[in-house]
Design a protein around this motif. Structure first.
Motif, PDB file in Angstrom:
ATOM      1  N   TRP A 146       0.839  -1.190   0.000  1.00  0.00           N
ATOM      2  CA  TRP A 146       0.000   0.000   0.000  1.00  0.00           C
ATOM      3  C   TRP A 146       0.877   1.244   0.000  1.00  0.00           C
ATOM      4  CZ3 TRP A 146      -4.861  -0.665  -1.203  1.00  0.00           C
ATOM      5  CH2 TRP A 146      -5.473  -1.888  -0.920  1.00  0.00           C
ATOM      6  N   HIS A 159       1.677   4.076   1.526  1.00  0.00           N
ATOM      7  CA  HIS A 159       1.407   4.626   2.855  1.00  0.00           C
ATOM      8  C   HIS A 159       1.437   6.158   2.872  1.00  0.00           C
ATOM      9  CE1 HIS A 159       1.419   0.596   4.365  1.00  0.00           C
ATOM     10  NE2 HIS A 159       2.678   0.391   4.036  1.00  0.00           N
ATOM     11  N   GLN A 196      -1.810   7.289   1.467  1.00  0.00           N
ATOM     12  CA  GLN A 196      -2.876   7.001   2.427  1.00  0.00           C
ATOM     13  C   GLN A 196      -2.887   8.033   3.557  1.00  0.00           C
ATOM     14  OE1 GLN A 196      -1.730   2.936   3.312  1.00  0.00           O
ATOM     15  NE2 GLN A 196      -3.617   2.146   2.406  1.00  0.00           N
ATOM     16  N   ARG A 202      -4.389  11.216   2.466  1.00  0.00           N
ATOM     17  CA  ARG A 202      -5.854  11.103   2.370  1.00  0.00           C
ATOM     18  C   ARG A 202      -6.497  11.181   3.755  1.00  0.00           C
ATOM     19  NH1 ARG A 202     -10.202  11.471   2.812  1.00  0.00           N
ATOM     20  NH2 ARG A 202     -11.997  10.439   1.839  1.00  0.00           N
ATOM     21  N   ARG A 217     -11.105   4.569   6.233  1.00  0.00           N
ATOM     22  CA  ARG A 217     -10.492   3.270   5.935  1.00  0.00           C
ATOM     23  C   ARG A 217     -10.997   2.723   4.607  1.00  0.00           C
ATOM     24  NH1 ARG A 217     -10.677  -2.214   6.388  1.00  0.00           N
ATOM     25  NH2 ARG A 217      -8.829  -3.219   7.289  1.00  0.00           N
ATOM     26  N   ILE A 228      -9.018   4.648   1.831  1.00  0.00           N
ATOM     27  CA  ILE A 228      -7.561   4.485   1.660  1.00  0.00           C
ATOM     28  C   ILE A 228      -7.159   3.079   1.238  1.00  0.00           C
ATOM     29  CG2 ILE A 228      -7.065   6.304   3.318  1.00  0.00           C
ATOM     30  CD1 ILE A 228      -6.323   4.133   5.344  1.00  0.00           C
ATOM     31  N   PHE A 229      -8.076   2.129   1.280  1.00  0.00           N
ATOM     32  CA  PHE A 229      -7.747   0.795   0.803  1.00  0.00           C
ATOM     33  C   PHE A 229      -8.450   0.511  -0.520  1.00  0.00           C
ATOM     34  CE2 PHE A 229      -6.695   0.275   5.350  1.00  0.00           C
ATOM     35  CZ  PHE A 229      -5.392  -0.184   5.202  1.00  0.00           C
ATOM     36  N   PHE A 268      -4.593   3.404  -4.186  1.00  0.00           N
ATOM     37  CA  PHE A 268      -3.531   3.365  -3.178  1.00  0.00           C
ATOM     38  C   PHE A 268      -2.702   2.077  -3.252  1.00  0.00           C
ATOM     39  CE2 PHE A 268      -6.928   6.060  -1.540  1.00  0.00           C
ATOM     40  CZ  PHE A 268      -6.234   7.201  -1.179  1.00  0.00           C
TER      41      PHE A 268
END
Length: 295
Positions: A92, A94, A97, A100, A113, A116-117, A121
């Motif tokens: 990922w 990071h 993320q 964000r 959550r 960001i997943f 990303f």
């Protein structure tokens, strides 16, 4: 080339064993009958191909040649001690993320959550890149035996089902199977689970006749008699107890060296002065020079 349906179909690069031999030769790779047959079966059955043998016999070049003749992109995972999931599968982003999350401080954690997943990303590494592709692809997992045993576990899902599970996103399954070729120098024993998922090919140094054909194909300006003599000397070197035996690529390099030097014979002086092209350790050069010197 036919696309797969994602359920065990082959990659569709070749139509027959003869087609493999002819098209690889056009790409500069002369394949024995065993090599051509195994490559055809891996292509037709959609099975990964494990190619094992000493360093420098053309294992990696085989994958590159298949990619060239198949009009496919080559995705390469170079294995090494310490390689992990983040380098082989995905990781990922990071930093992205964190940005964000910072931008959406007023949102609940559950909402953040979920954001960001997402795909934007996700950083795809070689295995995921090959699985997600919708174009013809050759996946080369090079020097598999250099990776830690734990990495083999990461490969099993990819090699068995052509899929990768990302817990946050679910299972990503290939819509078009890549042609998968794993290489190993046999520095450690690979697991039976890994071997079971692959077709197997042992690739050794070519015999003198085939190696001479390779030299003549790749160095067409070299005299045929000189090429034959060069191959005989390389064979004698490989029979010695050296730290590193000459590879096929180094045989070709030596042939190009002789051509560049304008040598018309492989005499003692030429051999002694150019041994560093095929031998890369001083003690090997000393040993070889003594063995090859006239009595």
């Amino acid at each position: 080339m036919a696309a797969t349906d994602g359920h065990g179909a082959g990659t569709g690069f070749f139509t027959s064993v003869e087609d493999v031999s002819a098209r690889l030769a056009e790409a500069g790779y002369l394949a024995s009958a065993a090599v051509a047959t195994t490559v055809f079966l891996a292509d037709r059955l959609g099975k990964p191909l494990l190619v094992e043998g000493p360093a420098g016999v053309g294992k990696t070049e085989l994958a590159k040649a298949v990619a060239r003749v198949g009009g496919a992109r080559l995705v390469r995972l170079q294995c090494y001690e310490g390689i992990d999931e983040a380098r082989a599968l995905y990781e990922w982003n990071h930093a992205k993320q964190l940005l964000r999350i910072t931008a959406g401080r007023d949102e609940s954690w559950d909402d953040a959550r979920g954001d960001i997943f997402g795909e934007e990303f996700l950083l795809a590494r070689p295995l995921l890149t090959a699985i997600r592709g919708d174009e013809p692809t050759v996946l080369l997992i090079d020097e598999t035996d250099k990776a830690d045993v734990e990495v083999e576990g990461l490969l099993l899902e990819v090699l068995g089902d052509f899929q990768i599970t990302v817990p946050e996103l679910g299972t990503i399954t290939a819509t078009r199977h890549p042609f998968v070729l794993l290489t190993s120098n046999a520095t450690r024993e690979l697991s039976e689970a890994l071997r079971r998922r692959c077709l197997y090919l042992h690739l050794d140094y070519p015999d003198a006749a085939l190696e001479a054909r390779i030299v003549r194909l790749l160095v067409p300006g070299l005299d045929a008699v000189l090429a034959d003599g060069l191959v005989q000397v390389v064979g004698a070197l490989r029979a010695m107890e050296l730290r590193k035996a000459p590879s096929v690529a180094e045989t070709v390099d030596w042939a190009r060296t002789l051509l560049a030097l304008g040598a018309d014979t492989l005499d003692d002086t030429v051999i002694r002065d150019s041994l560093g092209v095929v031998l890369k350790h001083q003690d090997d050069i000393i040993r070889a020079a003594a063995k090859l010197a006239p009595a």
